[in-house]
Design a protein around this motif. Structure first.
Motif, PDB file in Angstrom:
ATOM      1  N   THR A 155       0.809  -1.214   0.000  1.00 15.08           N
ATOM      2  CA  THR A 155       0.000   0.000   0.000  1.00 15.08           C
ATOM      3  C   THR A 155       0.850   1.276   0.000  1.00 15.08           C
ATOM      4  OG1 THR A 155      -0.241  -0.224   2.406  1.00 15.08           O
ATOM      5  CG2 THR A 155      -2.026  -1.092   1.062  1.00 15.08           C
ATOM      6  N   GLY A 180      -6.874   0.609   0.917  1.00 17.63           N
ATOM      7  CA  GLY A 180      -6.018  -0.329   1.639  1.00 17.63           C
ATOM      8  C   GLY A 180      -6.309  -1.801   1.469  1.00 17.63           C
ATOM      9  N   MET A 275      -7.492   0.699   5.712  1.00 19.05           N
ATOM     10  CA  MET A 275      -6.363   1.478   5.178  1.00 19.05           C
ATOM     11  C   MET A 275      -5.045   1.051   5.822  1.00 19.05           C
ATOM     12  SD  MET A 275      -6.143   5.601   4.951  1.00 19.05           S
ATOM     13  CE  MET A 275      -5.790   5.946   6.658  1.00 19.05           C
ATOM     14  N   HIS A 276      -5.077   0.694   7.111  1.00 16.83           N
ATOM     15  CA  HIS A 276      -3.844   0.376   7.838  1.00 16.83           C
ATOM     16  C   HIS A 276      -3.478  -1.108   7.823  1.00 16.83           C
ATOM     17  CE1 HIS A 276      -4.486   4.250  10.364  1.00 16.83           C
ATOM     18  NE2 HIS A 276      -3.800   4.485   9.251  1.00 16.83           N
TER      19      HIS A 276
END
Ligand code: TXA
Ligand code: MG
Length: 318
Positions: A155, A180, A275-276
């Motif tokens: 990512t 992500g 996203m993480h």
């Protein structure tokens, strides 16, 4: 592509974009940011270039790839859309959404992209780096995630370099990917079927359709998507899922207000957690080798895509 090349790190400015587009025209490989994950791109009409994708990823078999285009006119040149496909296209493109649709005869797509199927997975990505590259190149770009086969999807441009430096021609740095997790894949053959949960929540697709999505026939020996393989997206460390409390020696990947080594989202926000996710798995791998306990994550919305990736990351390795 030679066995070892100097991989260029290109900035996403007009010069970098033109260099990247020219590499694609010459049959080379360029990794680029989409809103989901970085893709490893090649000219989808050039079989030699597409074969190099498999070699660079060390992907063991020729699984079909997603083709990326800039707009609906580009999609229409490659596949046929029925009313359902048009409805979904209007709702979710450009965006983290892929449809598997009947391939047009004479579309010019390499058989290595479709693995000989008469359908094609297509997607119109939304983010600026992908859009600019697709427009500069002007043709369809085949792109799986830009990681070694079976490993964690990248990512950031640095993740791509960690996976593929020396094996591909360039990385176009479009910054971190805001979604992500990979795109949601829907097949229409002819029943709308969920082939992979992803960046568009399943519930949103069902709301746009006005009907539930079918689940694919379970055929464990014939997965239609590598993302459907049991072990995939795998870190080096062992994962234990739905872990309300850690066992001695475990590190904790948290979600919500819990004590942990790394938190996907302290406020329990699924979008932030998606996203993480892949960066967190990489970070925990880099920091040690002990097993990782992962907090429970609600199986709704983007949580379904997160849990799907975590289950494959936790599966026994082949
Ligand atoms: O977000 C994404 O979708 C990322 C970015 C780079 O766009 N791409 C991605 O591509 O995840 P890839 O190749 O790793 O996954 C594509 C999936 C594969 O699992 C493949 O089997 C499935 O789509 N697929 C492709 N063509 C298909 C087809 N004709 N029928 C069924 N499944 C297909
Ligand atoms: Mg992948």
């Amino acid at each position: 592509m030679p066995a070892s090349v100097a991989t260029k790190l290109l900035e996403c400015n007009p010069e970098g974009l033109e260099t990247a587009a020219e590499i694609l025209r010459q049959g080379g490989l360029v990794a680029f940011a989409t809103e989901t994950v970085y893709g490893l791109g090649a000219d989808a009409t050039n079989s030699a270039a597409v074969a190099d994708i498999y070699q660079a990823k060390a992907r063991p078999s020729f699984n079909p790839l997603i083709v990326h285009v800039a707009d609906l006119a580009g999609v229409e040149r490659l596949v046929t859309l029925n009313d359902t496909a048009r409805k979904l296209a209007a709702a979710f493109w450009p965006g983290p959404f892929t449809m598997v649709l009947p391939l047009r005869t004479g579309a010019g797509i390499s058989d290595l992209v479709t693995a000989g199927l008469n359908t094609l997975a297509v997607r119109i990505p939304a983010n600026a780096a992908a859009q600019d590259l697709l427009r500069a190149f002007g043709g369809p770009v085949a792109a799986p995630s830009a990681n070694r086969s079976g490993r964690i999807s990248p990512t950031t441009a640095a993740h791509v370099m960690a996976e593929l430096d020396g094996r591909i021609d360039a990385v176009l740095d479009g910054g971190p990917c805001p979604v992500g997790v990979e795109s949601t894949i829907v097949g229409l053959a002819p029943q709308p079927t969920l082939l992979r949960p992803g960046g568009i929540p399943t519930e949103d697709v069902e709301a746009a359709l006005g009907q539930p999505l079918a689940q694919p026939d379970s055929a464990p020996d014939a997965p239609t998507a590598p993302g459907q393989l049991a072990s995939h997206y795998a870190p080096d460390a062992q994962l234990r899922l739905n872990a309300a409390h850690p066992n001695p020696g475990e590190r904790v990947l948290g979600f919500g207000d819990v004590p942990c080594d790394l938190n996907l989202s302290p406020t329990g926000d699924l979008k932030e957690a998606a996203m993480h996710l892949f960066a967190a798995l990489r970070q925990l791998d880099a920091a040690g080798s002990g097993p990782i306990a992962v907090s429970p994550i609600p199986d709704v919305g983007l949580g379904r895509a997160i849990n799907d990736r975590l289950q494959r990351a936790a599966a026994p390795r082949p």
